[in-house]
Design a protein around this motif. Structure first.
Motif, PDB file in Angstrom:
ATOM      1  N   GLU A  76      54.947  58.782  52.370  1.00 30.61           N
ATOM      2  CA  GLU A  76      55.929  57.711  52.164  1.00 30.61           C
ATOM      3  C   GLU A  76      55.315  56.557  51.380  1.00 30.61           C
ATOM      4  O   GLU A  76      55.921  56.040  50.427  1.00 30.61           O
ATOM      5  N   GLU A  77      54.105  56.167  51.764  1.00 23.37           N
ATOM      6  CA  GLU A  77      53.424  55.077  51.060  1.00 23.37           C
ATOM      7  C   GLU A  77      53.113  55.478  49.613  1.00 23.37           C
ATOM      8  O   GLU A  77      53.298  54.682  48.687  1.00 23.37           O
ATOM      9  N   LYS A  78      52.649  56.715  49.416  1.00 21.94           N
ATOM     10  CA  LYS A  78      52.301  57.170  48.071  1.00 21.94           C
ATOM     11  C   LYS A  78      53.513  57.188  47.150  1.00 21.94           C
ATOM     12  O   LYS A  78      53.427  56.793  45.978  1.00 21.94           O
ATOM     13  N   ASN A  79      54.653  57.643  47.652  1.00 19.89           N
ATOM     14  CA  ASN A  79      55.859  57.683  46.831  1.00 19.89           C
ATOM     15  C   ASN A  79      56.315  56.277  46.454  1.00 19.89           C
ATOM     16  O   ASN A  79      56.770  56.038  45.325  1.00 19.89           O
ATOM     17  N   ALA A  80      56.206  55.340  47.401  1.00 18.91           N
ATOM     18  CA  ALA A  80      56.582  53.961  47.102  1.00 18.91           C
ATOM     19  C   ALA A  80      55.647  53.353  46.060  1.00 18.91           C
ATOM     20  O   ALA A  80      56.087  52.657  45.132  1.00 18.91           O
ATOM     21  N   ILE A  81      54.352  53.625  46.195  1.00 17.63           N
ATOM     22  CA  ILE A  81      53.362  53.128  45.224  1.00 17.63           C
ATOM     23  C   ILE A  81      53.629  53.718  43.848  1.00 17.63           C
ATOM     24  O   ILE A  81      53.603  53.019  42.831  1.00 17.63           O
ATOM     25  N   ALA A  82      53.903  55.028  43.806  1.00 21.20           N
ATOM     26  CA  ALA A  82      54.158  55.699  42.532  1.00 21.20           C
ATOM     27  C   ALA A  82      55.390  55.137  41.839  1.00 21.20           C
ATOM     28  O   ALA A  82      55.379  54.904  40.616  1.00 21.20           O
ATOM     29  N   ALA A  83      56.455  54.911  42.590  1.00 26.94           N
ATOM     30  CA  ALA A  83      57.683  54.369  42.006  1.00 26.94           C
ATOM     31  C   ALA A  83      57.453  52.960  41.464  1.00 26.94           C
ATOM     32  O   ALA A  83      57.950  52.605  40.387  1.00 26.94           O
ATOM     33  N   VAL A 227      46.041  46.494  41.037  1.00 25.57           N
ATOM     34  CA  VAL A 227      46.004  47.470  42.120  1.00 25.57           C
ATOM     35  C   VAL A 227      47.394  47.526  42.736  1.00 25.57           C
ATOM     36  O   VAL A 227      47.960  46.491  43.108  1.00 25.57           O
ATOM     37  N   VAL A 228      47.958  48.735  42.805  1.00 23.63           N
ATOM     38  CA  VAL A 228      49.246  48.925  43.470  1.00 23.63           C
ATOM     39  C   VAL A 228      48.974  49.605  44.808  1.00 23.63           C
ATOM     40  O   VAL A 228      48.356  50.671  44.854  1.00 23.63           O
ATOM     41  N   THR A 229      49.420  48.994  45.896  1.00 24.10           N
ATOM     42  CA  THR A 229      49.134  49.514  47.226  1.00 24.10           C
ATOM     43  C   THR A 229      50.334  49.287  48.131  1.00 24.10           C
ATOM     44  O   THR A 229      51.420  48.903  47.667  1.00 24.10           O
ATOM     45  N   ASP A 230      50.160  49.541  49.433  1.00 23.59           N
ATOM     46  CA  ASP A 230      51.249  49.345  50.392  1.00 23.59           C
ATOM     47  C   ASP A 230      50.955  48.157  51.295  1.00 23.59           C
ATOM     48  O   ASP A 230      49.872  47.562  51.238  1.00 23.59           O
ATOM     49  N   SER A 231      51.911  47.828  52.138  1.00 22.67           N
ATOM     50  CA  SER A 231      51.839  46.600  52.932  1.00 22.67           C
ATOM     51  C   SER A 231      50.765  46.641  54.016  1.00 22.67           C
ATOM     52  O   SER A 231      50.451  45.604  54.613  1.00 22.67           O
ATOM     53  N   ILE A 250      52.267  44.893  45.965  1.00 21.76           N
ATOM     54  CA  ILE A 250      52.583  45.586  47.207  1.00 21.76           C
ATOM     55  C   ILE A 250      53.899  46.343  47.041  1.00 21.76           C
ATOM     56  O   ILE A 250      54.937  45.746  46.781  1.00 21.76           O
ATOM     57  N   ALA A 251      53.828  47.654  47.157  1.00 20.25           N
ATOM     58  CA  ALA A 251      55.024  48.481  47.027  1.00 20.25           C
ATOM     59  C   ALA A 251      55.850  48.407  48.310  1.00 20.25           C
ATOM     60  O   ALA A 251      55.302  48.530  49.401  1.00 20.25           O
ATOM     61  N   GLU A 252      57.127  48.230  48.156  1.00 17.69           N
ATOM     62  CA  GLU A 252      58.033  48.175  49.327  1.00 17.69           C
ATOM     63  C   GLU A 252      58.547  49.576  49.640  1.00 17.69           C
ATOM     64  O   GLU A 252      58.863  50.332  48.736  1.00 17.69           O
TER      65      GLU A 252
END
Length: 252
Positions: A76-83, A227-231, A250-252
């Motif tokens: 889930e985190e990877k898909n949000a980061i990729a988008a 850097v694109v990452t998650d929360s 931070i990717a939502e």
């Protein structure tokens, strides 16, 4: 009771490779002091390594998890980061898509971006992009890693050295206060070359990569732009990145 809880923590970190203090507090209904005692005990036993906000699996610095395992972790985190990362691409850009499951997850999000030129040393990514009529895909030569389906070593480095790209999207093994690291020597060298030849270098890293130090150095923090990452990324390392001049998204 303590040992039963600690055995469950071992199972969790073996499966997830990373755990957060808050996650353990909620699951076991324990205080932060109890969490710290458990993690300190398990660190002494060699099961994990404590980092800011939690702990990471104490695997070998040279041991990279299998692709099939990585592809299922933190999806889930990877898909949000990729988008989120795909939104950084502009029409007519030339880009490099590096190895890794998070970078590969970008492919569905760049199908309708118009005509772009894509360099990649990841065969899975190249095949996925055959469904994108606007993408011109360029593969370097190199030594094939059978399980990863990636190309690296001297032929790949030599090929890439002749090209400049607008944006390089890099998957990594780990990132901490000192820099970016990876497990495979050849891919780390290739990524370092790309960072030098890219107008903008962009690292994609879910929070499990923070605080991890793999075997091979890729670059310093000062050499990357975004850097694109998650929360869930540790705030202390995020602040260190920002002080180094890195933009953290931070990717939502």
């Amino acid at each position: 009771m303590n040992q039963d809880r600690r055995n469950q923590i071992i199972d969790m970190i073996t499966q997830q490779r990373t755990i957060q203090n808050t996650q353990l507090m909620e699951r076991f209904n324990i205080s932060i002091e109890t969490v710290r005692r458990d993690l300190e005990y398990l660190e002494k036993q060699g099961y994990l390594r404590r980092v800011y906000g939690g702990a990471v699996l104490n695997s070998s610095l040279s041991s990279e998890p299998e692709y099939i395992c990585r592809s299922k972790e933190h999806s889930e985190e990877k898909n949000a980061i990729a988008a989120t990362a795909a939104k950084l691409i502009s029409p007519s850009d030339s880009i490099f898509l590096g190895v890794g499951t998070t970078v590969q997850a970008m492919t569905p999000h760049i199908k309708n971006l118009g005509e772009i030129t894509v360099f990649t040393n990841a065969l899975r990514t190249a095949i996925a992009l055959t469904e994108s009529p606007g993408c011109s895909v360029i593969l370097p030569g190199g030594q094939l890693r059978a399980k990863e389906l990636t190309l690296s070593e001297f032929p790949a480095e030599e090929c890439i050295s002749h090209f400049n790209v607008d944006k390089a999207f890099i998957g990594i093994g780990g990132i901490n206060e000192t820099g970016v690291t990876d497990y495979h020597i050849g891919e780390a060298r290739l990524h370092h070359r790309l960072i030098k030849n890219a107008r903008q270098s962009i690292v994609l890293a879910d929070s499990s990569k923070f605080g991890v130090r793999a075997m091979t150095n890729v670059c310093t923090l000062q050499e990357i732009d975004i850097v694109v990452t998650d929360s869930k990324a540790p705030k202390q390392i995020v602040k260190t990145l920002e002080r180094a001049g890195v933009r953290v998204i931070i990717a939502e």
